[in-house]
Design a protein around this motif. Structure first.
Motif, PDB file in Angstrom:
ATOM      1  N   MET A  34       0.832  -1.187   0.000  1.00 13.31           N
ATOM      2  CA  MET A  34       0.000   0.000   0.000  1.00 13.31           C
ATOM      3  C   MET A  34       0.879   1.254   0.000  1.00 13.31           C
ATOM      4  N   LEU A  35       0.577   2.177  -0.912  1.00 13.64           N
ATOM      5  CA  LEU A  35       1.364   3.398  -1.062  1.00 13.64           C
ATOM      6  C   LEU A  35       0.444   4.618  -1.052  1.00 13.64           C
ATOM      7  N   GLY A  36       1.041   5.790  -0.778  1.00 15.71           N
ATOM      8  CA  GLY A  36       0.298   7.042  -0.877  1.00 15.71           C
ATOM      9  C   GLY A  36      -0.607   7.281   0.319  1.00 15.71           C
ATOM     10  N   ASN A  37      -1.605   8.118   0.124  1.00 17.14           N
ATOM     11  CA  ASN A  37      -2.513   8.493   1.209  1.00 17.14           C
ATOM     12  C   ASN A  37      -3.212   7.262   1.779  1.00 17.14           C
ATOM     13  N   PHE A  38      -3.310   7.220   3.104  1.00 15.70           N
ATOM     14  CA  PHE A  38      -3.882   6.045   3.765  1.00 15.70           C
ATOM     15  C   PHE A  38      -4.628   6.455   5.037  1.00 15.70           C
ATOM     16  N   PRO A  39      -5.852   5.977   5.209  1.00 11.09           N
ATOM     17  CA  PRO A  39      -6.675   5.292   4.207  1.00 11.09           C
ATOM     18  C   PRO A  39      -7.195   6.286   3.170  1.00 11.09           C
ATOM     19  N   GLN A  40      -7.579   5.772   2.025  1.00 13.61           N
ATOM     20  CA  GLN A  40      -8.037   6.613   0.928  1.00 13.61           C
ATOM     21  C   GLN A  40      -9.519   6.357   0.673  1.00 13.61           C
ATOM     22  N   ALA A  41     -10.339   7.394   0.866  1.00  9.44           N
ATOM     23  CA  ALA A  41     -11.787   7.239   0.720  1.00  9.44           C
ATOM     24  C   ALA A  41     -12.173   6.792  -0.684  1.00  9.44           C
ATOM     25  N   LEU A  42     -11.501   7.342  -1.706  1.00  8.42           N
ATOM     26  CA  LEU A  42     -11.871   6.992  -3.074  1.00  8.42           C
ATOM     27  C   LEU A  42     -11.678   5.502  -3.345  1.00  8.42           C
ATOM     28  N   SER A  43     -10.655   4.911  -2.761  1.00  9.37           N
ATOM     29  CA  SER A  43     -10.450   3.471  -2.941  1.00  9.37           C
ATOM     30  C   SER A  43     -11.638   2.690  -2.396  1.00  9.37           C
ATOM     31  N   HIS A  44     -12.152   3.126  -1.259  1.00 10.02           N
ATOM     32  CA  HIS A  44     -13.262   2.407  -0.640  1.00 10.02           C
ATOM     33  C   HIS A  44     -14.583   2.682  -1.353  1.00 10.02           C
ATOM     34  N   ILE A  45     -14.735   3.877  -1.892  1.00  8.43           N
ATOM     35  CA  ILE A  45     -15.923   4.162  -2.709  1.00  8.43           C
ATOM     36  C   ILE A  45     -15.930   3.259  -3.934  1.00  8.43           C
ATOM     37  N   GLY A  46     -14.754   3.119  -4.576  1.00  5.79           N
ATOM     38  CA  GLY A  46     -14.661   2.226  -5.720  1.00  5.79           C
ATOM     39  C   GLY A  46     -14.982   0.793  -5.340  1.00  5.79           C
ATOM     40  N   LEU A  47     -14.503   0.366  -4.173  1.00  3.97           N
ATOM     41  CA  LEU A  47     -14.784  -0.993  -3.693  1.00  3.97           C
ATOM     42  C   LEU A  47     -16.284  -1.216  -3.534  1.00  3.97           C
ATOM     43  N   VAL A  48     -16.959  -0.294  -2.868  1.00  3.65           N
ATOM     44  CA  VAL A  48     -18.392  -0.450  -2.617  1.00  3.65           C
ATOM     45  C   VAL A  48     -19.172  -0.479  -3.930  1.00  3.65           C
ATOM     46  N   ASN A  49     -18.849   0.432  -4.840  1.00  2.22           N
ATOM     47  CA  ASN A  49     -19.570   0.481  -6.111  1.00  2.22           C
ATOM     48  C   ASN A  49     -19.341  -0.777  -6.939  1.00  2.22           C
ATOM     49  N   ALA A  50     -18.099  -1.268  -6.956  1.00  2.00           N
ATOM     50  CA  ALA A  50     -17.815  -2.492  -7.698  1.00  2.00           C
ATOM     51  C   ALA A  50     -18.512  -3.691  -7.058  1.00  2.00           C
ATOM     52  N   ALA A  51     -18.503  -3.754  -5.732  1.00  2.00           N
ATOM     53  CA  ALA A  51     -19.153  -4.859  -5.034  1.00  2.00           C
ATOM     54  C   ALA A  51     -20.640  -4.908  -5.371  1.00  2.00           C
ATOM     55  N   TRP A  52     -21.264  -3.747  -5.372  1.00  2.00           N
ATOM     56  CA  TRP A  52     -22.696  -3.690  -5.694  1.00  2.00           C
ATOM     57  C   TRP A  52     -22.963  -4.162  -7.113  1.00  2.00           C
ATOM     58  N   ALA A  53     -22.170  -3.685  -8.072  1.00  2.00           N
ATOM     59  CA  ALA A  53     -22.374  -4.052  -9.475  1.00  2.00           C
ATOM     60  C   ALA A  53     -22.153  -5.542  -9.697  1.00  2.00           C
ATOM     61  N   ILE A  54     -21.112  -6.093  -9.060  1.00  2.00           N
ATOM     62  CA  ILE A  54     -20.839  -7.512  -9.216  1.00  2.00           C
ATOM     63  C   ILE A  54     -21.945  -8.342  -8.582  1.00  2.00           C
ATOM     64  N   SER A  55     -22.423  -7.934  -7.414  1.00  2.00           N
ATOM     65  CA  SER A  55     -23.515  -8.641  -6.742  1.00  2.00           C
ATOM     66  C   SER A  55     -24.779  -8.626  -7.608  1.00  2.00           C
ATOM     67  N   GLU A  56     -25.085  -7.486  -8.198  1.00  2.00           N
ATOM     68  CA  GLU A  56     -26.262  -7.387  -9.064  1.00  2.00           C
ATOM     69  C   GLU A  56     -26.108  -8.284 -10.291  1.00  2.00           C
ATOM     70  N   ALA A  57     -24.911  -8.286 -10.878  1.00  2.00           N
ATOM     71  CA  ALA A  57     -24.672  -9.108 -12.061  1.00  2.00           C
ATOM     72  C   ALA A  57     -24.750 -10.589 -11.729  1.00  2.00           C
ATOM     73  N   GLU A  58     -24.204 -10.972 -10.576  1.00  2.00           N
ATOM     74  CA  GLU A  58     -24.267 -12.380 -10.174  1.00  2.00           C
ATOM     75  C   GLU A  58     -25.706 -12.813  -9.887  1.00  2.00           C
ATOM     76  N   SER A  59     -26.482 -11.932  -9.269  1.00  2.77           N
ATOM     77  CA  SER A  59     -27.889 -12.259  -8.989  1.00  2.77           C
ATOM     78  C   SER A  59     -28.679 -12.423 -10.280  1.00  2.77           C
ATOM     79  N   ALA A  60     -28.394 -11.549 -11.261  1.00  2.00           N
ATOM     80  CA  ALA A  60     -29.100 -11.618 -12.532  1.00  2.00           C
ATOM     81  C   ALA A  60     -28.755 -12.886 -13.303  1.00  2.00           C
ATOM     82  N   ALA A  61     -27.543 -13.396 -13.070  1.00  2.00           N
ATOM     83  CA  ALA A  61     -27.102 -14.595 -13.793  1.00  2.00           C
ATOM     84  C   ALA A  61     -27.634 -15.876 -13.179  1.00  2.00           C
ATOM     85  N   ASP A  62     -28.117 -15.813 -11.933  1.00  3.43           N
ATOM     86  CA  ASP A  62     -28.632 -17.018 -11.255  1.00  3.43           C
ATOM     87  C   ASP A  62     -29.957 -17.493 -11.864  1.00  3.43           C
TER      88      ASP A  62
END
Length: 209
Positions: free
Chosen positions: A181-209
């Motif tokens: 891990m480098l640079g600013n820590f913790p970084q809010a933008l990294s966690h925003i990206g995590l949450v948004n990606a998690a939601w999109a992947i969860s929605e895509a996986e649910s749609a594929a079931d």
């Protein structure tokens, strides 16, 4: 007489695609809220401006040479920020040009571990070379999910999340080849990206079931 404070070595001005995209987003969301904003009289002008920006991006932001949307109009430089195009609803992630862009970024703008650089060869006026960014990596994971490549999205997401520390926090950057891990820590933008990606992947996986 020369200036007392020399001008910084900034690159020449460019029409950056991300800036144009965000202008399109502002107009698009403004149109959606026009009634609530008591701005229905502005709908024709906003609609025309939004379409003008779309046409400019499609005409000038695509590089046949690279096979991708690029950092700036007329440029061949890859930039992970163009992954925001499907995320913000400008274009479908599975549209031919966008899918080609996603694949090109995945192939050419990642380190050996698959983490995503923002860009690599652009002259941004700053010395040195930056590491990869969790935020950009999560952008790619979300774009893959939106394109229907859910397994690849999940693999990349899990790989990026594994870089978090013992309490689940991420920094601004990931060291190339080291996972450090480098640079600013913790970084809010990294966690925003995590949450948004998690939601999109969860929605895509649910749609594929």
């Amino acid at each position: 007489m020369p200036p007392l404070i020399p001008e910084p070595p900034f690159p020449l001005p460019q029409h950056f695609l991300y800036s144009k995209l965000m202008c399109w987003v502002a107009l698009d969301r403004g149109l959606a809220l026009a009634k609530e904003l008591s701005a229905t009289d502005r709908v024709p002008a906003w609609t025309a401006a939004r379409q003008e920006i779309r046409e400019a991006i499609e005409e000038n932001g695509w590089s046949e040479k690279v096979g991708a949307y690029t950092q700036a109009f007329g440029s061949d430089v890859l930039d992970a920020s163009v992954l925001m195009m499907p995320i913000m609803g400008f274009v479908r992630a599975d549209a031919p040009r966008m899918r080609s862009t996603i694949d090109t970024i995945r192939d050419r703008l990642t380190d050996p571990e698959g983490f995503v650089y923002r860009y690599q060869v652009a002259d941004d006026g700053l010395p040195g070379r930056e590491g990869c960014f969790p935020l950009c990596t999560f952008w790619l994971a979300k774009a893959l999910a939106l394109a229907g490549d859910v397994a690849a999205a999940r693999d990349l997401f899990d790989h990026a999340v594994a870089c978090a520390n013992d309490v689940g926090l991420l920094a601004e950057k990931i060291g190339t080849g080291s996972g450090e891990m480098l640079g600013n820590f913790p970084q809010a933008l990294s966690h925003i990206g995590l949450v948004n990606a998690a939601w999109a992947i969860s929605e895509a996986e649910s749609a594929a079931d």
